[in-house]
Motif scaffolding. Sequence first.
Motif, PDB file in Angstrom:
ATOM      1  N   SER A   1       0.824  -1.211   0.000  1.00  0.00           N
ATOM      2  CA  SER A   1       0.000   0.000   0.000  1.00  0.00           C
ATOM      3  C   SER A   1       0.855   1.258   0.000  1.00  0.00           C
ATOM      4  CB  SER A   1      -0.944  -0.002   1.209  1.00  0.00           C
ATOM      5  OG  SER A   1      -1.913  -1.012   1.079  1.00  0.00           O
ATOM      6  N   ALA A   2       1.991   1.217   0.700  1.00  0.00           N
ATOM      7  CA  ALA A   2       2.885   2.379   0.727  1.00  0.00           C
ATOM      8  C   ALA A   2       3.487   2.644  -0.657  1.00  0.00           C
ATOM      9  CB  ALA A   2       3.986   2.178   1.766  1.00  0.00           C
TER      10      ALA A   2
ATOM     11  N   ALA B   1      -9.779   0.346  -2.564  1.00  0.00           N
ATOM     12  CA  ALA B   1      -8.981   1.486  -2.112  1.00  0.00           C
ATOM     13  C   ALA B   1      -9.821   2.755  -2.013  1.00  0.00           C
ATOM     14  CB  ALA B   1      -7.801   1.708  -3.057  1.00  0.00           C
ATOM     15  N   GLU B   2     -10.913   2.828  -2.756  1.00  0.00           N
ATOM     16  CA  GLU B   2     -11.750   4.025  -2.768  1.00  0.00           C
ATOM     17  C   GLU B   2     -12.634   4.134  -1.527  1.00  0.00           C
ATOM     18  OE1 GLU B   2     -10.102   2.939  -6.360  1.00  0.00           O
ATOM     19  OE2 GLU B   2     -11.674   1.744  -5.371  1.00  0.00           O
ATOM     20  N   ASP B   3     -12.722   3.080  -0.742  1.00  0.00           N
ATOM     21  CA  ASP B   3     -13.576   3.111   0.446  1.00  0.00           C
ATOM     22  C   ASP B   3     -13.003   3.999   1.540  1.00  0.00           C
ATOM     23  OD1 ASP B   3     -15.956   1.441   0.211  1.00  0.00           O
ATOM     24  OD2 ASP B   3     -14.573  -0.211  -0.159  1.00  0.00           O
ATOM     25  N   THR B   4     -13.916   4.548   2.355  1.00  0.00           N
ATOM     26  CA  THR B   4     -13.536   5.227   3.596  1.00  0.00           C
ATOM     27  C   THR B   4     -14.330   4.583   4.724  1.00  0.00           C
ATOM     28  OG1 THR B   4     -13.090   7.335   2.498  1.00  0.00           O
ATOM     29  CG2 THR B   4     -13.471   7.398   4.875  1.00  0.00           C
TER      30      THR B   4
ATOM     31  N   LEU C   1      -4.661  -1.643   5.650  1.00  0.00           N
ATOM     32  CA  LEU C   1      -3.356  -2.089   5.154  1.00  0.00           C
ATOM     33  C   LEU C   1      -3.505  -2.903   3.873  1.00  0.00           C
ATOM     34  CD1 LEU C   1      -1.171  -3.252   8.179  1.00  0.00           C
ATOM     35  CD2 LEU C   1      -1.466  -0.980   7.220  1.00  0.00           C
ATOM     36  N   LYS C   2      -4.497  -3.785   3.856  1.00  0.00           N
ATOM     37  CA  LYS C   2      -4.653  -4.734   2.755  1.00  0.00           C
ATOM     38  C   LYS C   2      -5.037  -4.058   1.446  1.00  0.00           C
ATOM     39  CE  LYS C   2      -5.962  -8.508   0.436  1.00  0.00           C
ATOM     40  NZ  LYS C   2      -4.991  -9.405  -0.218  1.00  0.00           N
ATOM     41  N   VAL C   3      -6.036  -3.159   1.469  1.00  0.00           N
ATOM     42  CA  VAL C   3      -6.565  -2.626   0.201  1.00  0.00           C
ATOM     43  C   VAL C   3      -6.163  -1.182  -0.075  1.00  0.00           C
ATOM     44  CG1 VAL C   3      -8.538  -4.184   0.355  1.00  0.00           C
ATOM     45  CG2 VAL C   3      -8.793  -1.819   1.131  1.00  0.00           C
TER      46      VAL C   3
END
Length: 499
Positions: free
Chosen positions: A11-12, A180-183, A203-205
């Motif tokens: 993710s980083a 990744a677009e989720d909050t 961390l995962k997505v």
Amino acid sequence: MNNVLEWLDNSARSYSSKVAFCDSEGNEITFKDLNYEIETIGSNLICCLKKTKSPIMVLTERNIKSISAFWGVVYSGNFYLPIDASLPENRINDMIALAKPIAIINCSDRVFNSNSAKIFNVEELKFCTNKMPRINLIQTDPLYGIFTSGSTGFPKLVLKNHLSIISFVNEYVKTFGFKAEDTQGNQIPFYFDASTKDLFTTLKVGCTTNIINKSYFSWPGKLANYLVDNQITSICWVPSALSMLSLFNVFEKIDLSQIKRVLFVGEPMPTKQLNIWYKALPKTQFINLYGSTENAGNCLYYVLNHPLNDEERVPIGKEFCNCKVLLLDDNEKLIEKSDTTSIGEICVLGDILSLGYYQNFEATSEKFCQNPLNDKYYERMFKTGDVGQYDVDGNIVCLGRKDYQIKLNGYRIELGDIDVKALTMEGVTSACSIYDAPKKKIVLYYSGAKDLGTELVRFLKDKLPSYMVPSKYIYLKEMPLNKNGKIDRNLLKENYFNR
């Protein structure tokens, strides 16, 4: 993958400047900076402690620095124990005596001293010029531990490894389509195991998790506006937090349709309140999760696809693909899914099982045992202590704890059935039945807009068989909750028998 920090590595790289975690006070940290802080904290711990596979206690509040501390501990090759910093000193000392941590990281404003372990302030650990390589970890290494009091009131420490979390989070993300677009809007405290879904999914997505200050949960309108203003798309909360919004009719004034999924966990969701949510947000996915601290994450889930009768229990559903769940009767015989009348204990198998109770092999061997249906090879199984039965669709319906089953005048009674019926009455917001064994009577505690008195008595006489109708009703302006947001049944019992 060998350990959970490999998710952060990915993710980083992919979302370097994106916010990983933020909070209600305006604090935030990107994936790149989170990675740096974890590396720095971990390097300091490696240099100072020179030990691995050992417990490090983290005094935590709802802040981002607690998260950095958790995974800095993992970087150092050790495992973390999140502790509520507001606990009484004696309770924390009991936990220290049990776990014997090699260090304590204070991520709170509390001043805490201990003669048993070296104490670090997390801010001191964020500065380091001597960067150390991350300790090599494998999937079976311990990752974190969660204290649970169980039925004795004395803390037990459940230890999870990397394998169990990797297995669950991979399945959780795939099943519910996290992107990744989720909050995510975090409500569950970090010392409560259910919070790990928010943390490790980030961390995962590569999604963002917004840590919502607990003060918002006292003001339904303010909380609902916060969800809208911060474009929260996914929430995994305890039912009492969800019910607060439906009880105060926030949907009539505030549009929450940006929420794509609502997950609930930790205790039964009142069906009446769930139906209010479902009606208000028809395009939102509603998911009931079931598991125990002795699992990593959850083993069962149920996706609501139609309104339920207010008097029905919300099913806990079917297994995730990475585990197996059995119903075993009192003789440890399998109850088939076609049998919708028999009741059995919910038992779990699979790599989501925890390592057991830290430094307590006796309790571990009692709850984690050989699958009695398998006489060919060793197959580890966890007995949850919850009982359930199948519905006509093959979903498991949880009926409560084995401890909450009573026998009164020859009748077997599930106390939870009484609570479910009471919650269907207009004006009742919370209900909990306890059993006075010496006097052989059922006592119902309830809360609501007002003391309903004889109205509730008449209501339950119409809804329940005569042998299940409580003998005594006690109104509380507010139901006591434990640190995990569940009704504190032990406190209710203690107060009743001390009356």
